[in-house]
Design a protein around this motif. Structure first.
Motif, PDB file in Angstrom:
ATOM      1  N   LYS A 143       0.850  -1.187   0.000  1.00  0.00           N
ATOM      2  CA  LYS A 143       0.000   0.000   0.000  1.00  0.00           C
ATOM      3  C   LYS A 143       0.884   1.235   0.000  1.00  0.00           C
ATOM      4  O   LYS A 143       2.005   1.205   0.485  1.00  0.00           O
ATOM      5  CB  LYS A 143      -0.900   0.020   1.243  1.00  0.00           C
ATOM      6  N   LEU A 163      -0.889   6.250   3.129  1.00  0.00           N
ATOM      7  CA  LEU A 163      -2.160   5.742   3.633  1.00  0.00           C
ATOM      8  C   LEU A 163      -2.087   5.324   5.095  1.00  0.00           C
ATOM      9  O   LEU A 163      -3.123   5.090   5.730  1.00  0.00           O
ATOM     10  CB  LEU A 163      -2.637   4.577   2.769  1.00  0.00           C
ATOM     11  N   GLU A 182      -7.979   7.789  -2.153  1.00  0.00           N
ATOM     12  CA  GLU A 182      -8.107   6.986  -0.935  1.00  0.00           C
ATOM     13  C   GLU A 182      -7.544   7.731   0.273  1.00  0.00           C
ATOM     14  O   GLU A 182      -8.100   7.685   1.371  1.00  0.00           O
ATOM     15  CB  GLU A 182      -7.381   5.646  -1.110  1.00  0.00           C
ATOM     16  N   ASP A 206     -10.145  10.484   1.082  1.00  0.00           N
ATOM     17  CA  ASP A 206     -11.397   9.908   1.576  1.00  0.00           C
ATOM     18  C   ASP A 206     -11.242   9.315   2.976  1.00  0.00           C
ATOM     19  O   ASP A 206     -12.222   9.180   3.714  1.00  0.00           O
ATOM     20  CB  ASP A 206     -11.891   8.809   0.629  1.00  0.00           C
TER      21      ASP A 206
END
Length: 491
Positions: free
Chosen positions: A176, A180, A212, A215
């Motif tokens: 990832k 994040l 992402e 959000d």
């Protein structure tokens, strides 16, 4: 009773950010160990000075013991790493770099700077201003900054942490994006232009990582975003419950004979950085700093002494005729912005811009069309690449004709070896001509400081070559003519 000393082991400790985190944790009082199969300077000397350089290169499963509190896994380590296998066997907690940074900053206000370009510069500006006013803060930045001994600082008492949020993958077992894991309270998004082609094979997947991140922000968060970037504007303006949206654009400025000034309500403020992209970076940083309690007046005072991040439009040398810059630019958007900024600063001088195709993305034929017109502001445009690098990366060969086509300049000079580059640059008349060297590598092992000194020592002939030799740069012809007339008048 004394608290038990925290024991942390780094797998792949020699990386630029990894060794800085190791040093930061050692400075914090942790017992730090590490391994790597290769460690280069300056990491080698810095780890040795801190007493945490591995005795020998390689992977040693016996270093992984049950009393370790954490294993930090670097991106350089592969899934089959023997030390990683031992850690999993013992049931030890394995963190990626960003996961562990989050663990150390859970109780702080987290500010994350993200984007395809500008994030190092923006983070550096914020750190510079906070340090100017002796604020207590922790940080993580992707380059060495003047006045800061480490790229990472983690303490117990700092109430805030400023993090440069990289979109690249975290580790071999945590695929990832790094940013994040940081869970920001305040986030800045500077720009989205396709990068890391080997990780994000499509533009949609690349944009998806930034979406992402935005959000995933908690309520009461703040998103500061560059409204002049179409993709960023869409992400930033999206409705999110209880999220404050703060758009920004370039700070008003003017350029006068190699000097740059911010235009403010209280007069002009001289800067040491330049280029429209940096005026955007500066404005984004200003908004973040306002959220951290820095007033507009305080910002303008502090920013005057900011020299820029290392390898970002850094001066290698200069004389009366020539200014030589180097820049880390490796993505297409960075190449275009850096070339434009350097030309704008000395509009009446010619600009020779040399760019090295060095990364996996930049050498990939499917990605190369992204460079179309990115060197258009240079009067003389040069692209350097090494066929040996292609072989080392197991990539298909690229012809010089293909490079010319992808960059969209029929007059593009393509060079494939360091001696050829030195010879080409050595034959240029550097009268009223600047040089921009852009690479995340070394142009085939070239010592850029030595090259710079050689160029500055060359004799110059006071002539004005026709600007029409660079068809993309005709707009500068009038300025060059004005300079020619001025010099004749001065004589």
């Amino acid at each position: 009773m004394l608290n038990k000393q925290t024991k942390v082991h780094f797998i792949a400790v020699g990386g630029a950010v990894m060794h800085n985190l190791a040093l930061a944790l050692s400075k914090k009082g942790f017992l730090v160990t590490g391994s790597d199969d290769e460690i280069y300077e300056p990491a080698k000397t810095r780890l040795a000075n801190a007493g945490i350089l591995p005795a020998e290169n390689g992977w040693f499963p016996e270093k992984i013991t049950a009393d370790l509190d954490a294993i930090i896994l670097g991106m350089h380590a592969k899934k089959d790493n023997p030390e990683l296998a031992k850690a999993i066997e013992l049931g030890l907690k394995v963190y990626s770099f960003p996961e562990y940074v989050y663990e150390q900053t859970k109780n702080k206000q987290r500010v994350v700077i993200a984007g395809s370009h500008g994030k190092t510069s923006i983070t550096s500006i914020i750190l510079h201003v906070l340090a100017y006013y002796n604020r207590n803060f922790d940080y993580l930045v992707g380059a060495q900054i003047e006045g800061f001994d480490l790229m990472v600082k983690l303490t117990e008492d700092a109430p805030i942490v400023i993090i440069e949020g990289d979109e690249y993958l975290s580790s071999a077992i945590e695929m990832k994006s790094k940013f994040l894991f940081y869970h920001p309270h305040i986030m800045l998004l500077s720009g989205v232009a396709w990068d890391h082609f080997n990780v994000f094979p499509t533009f949609d997947k690349y944009v998806g990582a930034f979406e992402e991140l935005a959000d995933g922000m908690d309520k009461a968060g703040v998103i500061v975003f560059d409204e002049t970037d179409d993709i960023v504007k869409v992400i930033g303006e999206k409705d999110r419950a209880d999220i404050v949206k703060v758009p920004y654009a370039a700070h008003p400025y003017l350029v006068d004979n190699g000097k740059v000034f911010l235009k403010t309500k209280n007069g002009n403020v001289e800067l040491k950085i330049f280029g429209e992209h940096n005026m955007k970076n500066l404005m984004g940083a200003k908004h973040i700093l306002e959220r951290l309690g820095i007033t507009e007046e305080q910002f303008y005072e502090a920013i005057q002494t900011f020299k820029g991040a290392s390898k970002r439009l850094e001066t290698l040398g200069q004389n009366a005729n020539t200014h030589i810059y180097r820049d880390f630019a490796h993505a297409p958007s960075k190449v275009g912005a850096t070339t434009q900024a350097t030309k704008e600063l000395y509009g009446a001088r010619k600009l020779v811009a040399c760019y090295e195709l060095h990364t996996f993305s930049s050498l990939n034929k499917d990605f190369l069309p992204q460079y179309d017109q990115k060197l258009q502001d240079a009067d003389v445009a040069v692209v350097f690449y090494s066929p040996h690098t292609l072989k080392m990366k197991n990539m298909p060969e690229i012809s010089e004709e293909e490079i010319v086509k992808y960059f969209g300049r029929s007059d593009l000079k393509v060079i494939t070896d360091s001696e050829g580059l030195r010879k080409f640059l050595g034959e240029i008349n550097w009268f009223q001509t600047n040089l921009l060297l852009m690479s995340s590598g070394t142009f085939g092992g070239t010592d850029l400081n030595t090259l710079s000194a050689e160029i500055l020592a060359l004799p110059v002939e006071e002539t004005f070559p026709e600007i029409e030799t660079a068809p993309k740069s005709k707009k500068w012809g009038g300025l060059l003519g004005n300079l020619k007339g001025k010099l004749k008048k001065d004589k």
